[in-house]
Scaffold this motif. Structure first.
Motif, short mmCIF file in Angstrom:
data_model
loop_
_atom_site.label_atom_id
_atom_site.label_comp_id
_atom_site.label_asym_id
_atom_site.label_seq_id
_atom_site.Cartn_x
_atom_site.Cartn_y
_atom_site.Cartn_z
N PHE A 114 12.58 12.04 1.53
CA PHE A 114 11.77 11.36 2.50
C PHE A 114 12.04 9.80 2.10
O PHE A 114 12.13 8.89 3.01
CB PHE A 114 10.71 12.01 2.94
N LEU A 115 11.63 9.63 1.02
CA LEU A 115 11.59 8.07 0.50
C LEU A 115 12.93 7.56 0.59
O LEU A 115 13.06 6.35 0.95
CB LEU A 115 10.84 8.12 -0.80
N THR A 116 13.84 8.36 0.36
CA THR A 116 15.23 7.54 0.34
C THR A 116 15.42 7.54 1.76
O THR A 116 16.34 6.16 2.07
CB THR A 116 16.22 8.43 -0.31
N LYS A 117 15.29 8.40 2.52
CA LYS A 117 15.41 8.33 4.13
C LYS A 117 14.76 7.06 4.74
O LYS A 117 15.33 6.21 5.39
CB LYS A 117 15.17 9.51 4.84
N GLU A 118 13.49 6.99 4.24
CA GLU A 118 12.89 5.57 4.39
C GLU A 118 13.38 4.22 4.24
O GLU A 118 13.58 3.60 5.02
CB GLU A 118 11.40 5.83 4.06
N VAL A 119 13.90 4.22 2.97
CA VAL A 119 14.52 3.02 2.73
C VAL A 119 15.82 2.84 3.24
O VAL A 119 16.45 1.49 3.34
CB VAL A 119 14.35 2.66 1.14
N GLY A 120 16.58 3.78 3.71
CA GLY A 120 17.84 3.80 4.54
C GLY A 120 17.39 3.11 5.90
O GLY A 120 18.29 2.45 6.50
N GLU A 121 16.32 3.55 6.33
CA GLU A 121 15.89 3.21 7.68
C GLU A 121 15.04 1.84 7.90
O GLU A 121 15.33 1.12 8.72
CB GLU A 121 15.09 4.24 8.43
N CYS A 122 14.48 1.52 6.45
CA CYS A 122 13.70 0.40 6.71
C CYS A 122 13.61 -0.17 5.06
O CYS A 122 12.55 0.10 4.44
CB CYS A 122 12.22 0.82 7.09
N ASP A 123 14.57 -0.91 4.73
CA ASP A 123 14.72 -1.35 3.38
C ASP A 123 13.57 -2.19 3.08
O ASP A 123 13.42 -2.47 1.71
CB ASP A 123 16.12 -1.95 3.18
N GLN A 124 12.94 -2.87 3.70
CA GLN A 124 11.86 -3.75 3.48
C GLN A 124 10.58 -2.99 3.01
O GLN A 124 9.38 -3.64 2.60
CB GLN A 124 11.54 -4.65 4.62
N ASN A 125 10.36 -1.87 3.15
CA ASN A 125 9.52 -0.88 2.72
C ASN A 125 9.19 -0.93 1.28
O ASN A 125 9.76 0.15 0.49
CB ASN A 125 9.34 0.55 3.34
N GLY A 126 8.57 -1.78 0.67
CA GLY A 126 8.38 -1.90 -0.90
C GLY A 126 7.57 -0.69 -1.42
O GLY A 126 7.75 -0.47 -2.47
N TYR A 127 6.52 -0.09 -0.50
CA TYR A 127 5.81 0.95 -1.01
C TYR A 127 6.69 2.14 -1.40
O TYR A 127 6.63 2.84 -2.31
CB TYR A 127 4.78 1.28 -0.05
N ALA A 128 7.79 2.29 -0.39
CA ALA A 128 8.61 3.48 -0.60
C ALA A 128 9.68 3.18 -2.14
O ALA A 128 9.76 3.93 -2.69
CB ALA A 128 9.64 3.70 0.58
#
Length: 159
Positions: free
Chosen positions: A46-60
């Protein structure tokens, strides 16, 4: 009353911090946090999917780094944490946590000077967090720098 609260929040946290914290409410990030204790592999997905969709998510990026650190994949861990540091500059607590994690990675890699620099940065950004003092104290102790180790452990117990 709500308007006053919003003004105070902006003064204390700033618009950028509020914007950053919105990343924590994104679906993939939330699912990852729900799974973190029970299924780290799925949380990672889920985290890699998150950064794939929203690379600016530093928390991920931070949590990807943490999960990679936990399985001793230090190259991937440091890359993810570096991404977190770049993206979390306005969130001092998470920036401190990111520097602390990078210090731990550098320590595991034997990069003593880099580890000490990162411990110092973690403390600078969040001086009231005792764990950074504890970890740096352990680092100094292992390096047989007992006076600095004692000072950090003293600060750790005071907090």
């Amino acid at each position: 009353m709500n308007k006053i609260f919003e003004i105070i929040k902006k003064a204390v946290f700033g618009d950028k911090l509020q914007e950053l914290q919105q990343y924590q409410s994104r679906y993939n990030y939330q699912r990852a946090m729900e799974l973190m204790d029970t299924d780290k592999a799925q949380a990672y997905d889920f985290l890699t999917k998150e950064v794939g969709e929203c690379d600016q998510n530093g928390y991920a990026h931070y949590w990807i780094g943490r999960l990679q650190y936990d399985v001793s994949n230090y190259g991937m861990a440091i890359k993810a944490v570096n991404n977190a540091i770049l993206r979390l500059k306005e969130d001092k607590v998470w920036l401190s946590a990111s520097f602390l994690l990078r210090a731990m990675i550098n320590e595991a890699l034997g990069n003593e000077n880099e580890a000490l620099e990162d411990f110092a940065a973690a403390i600078t950004f969040n001086p009231e967090e005792s764990y950074s003092y504890e970890r740096r104290g352990e680092h100094y102790y292992n390096q047989k720098v007992y006076d600095k180790s004692d000072a950090d452990f003293k600060k750790f117990t005071e907090l």
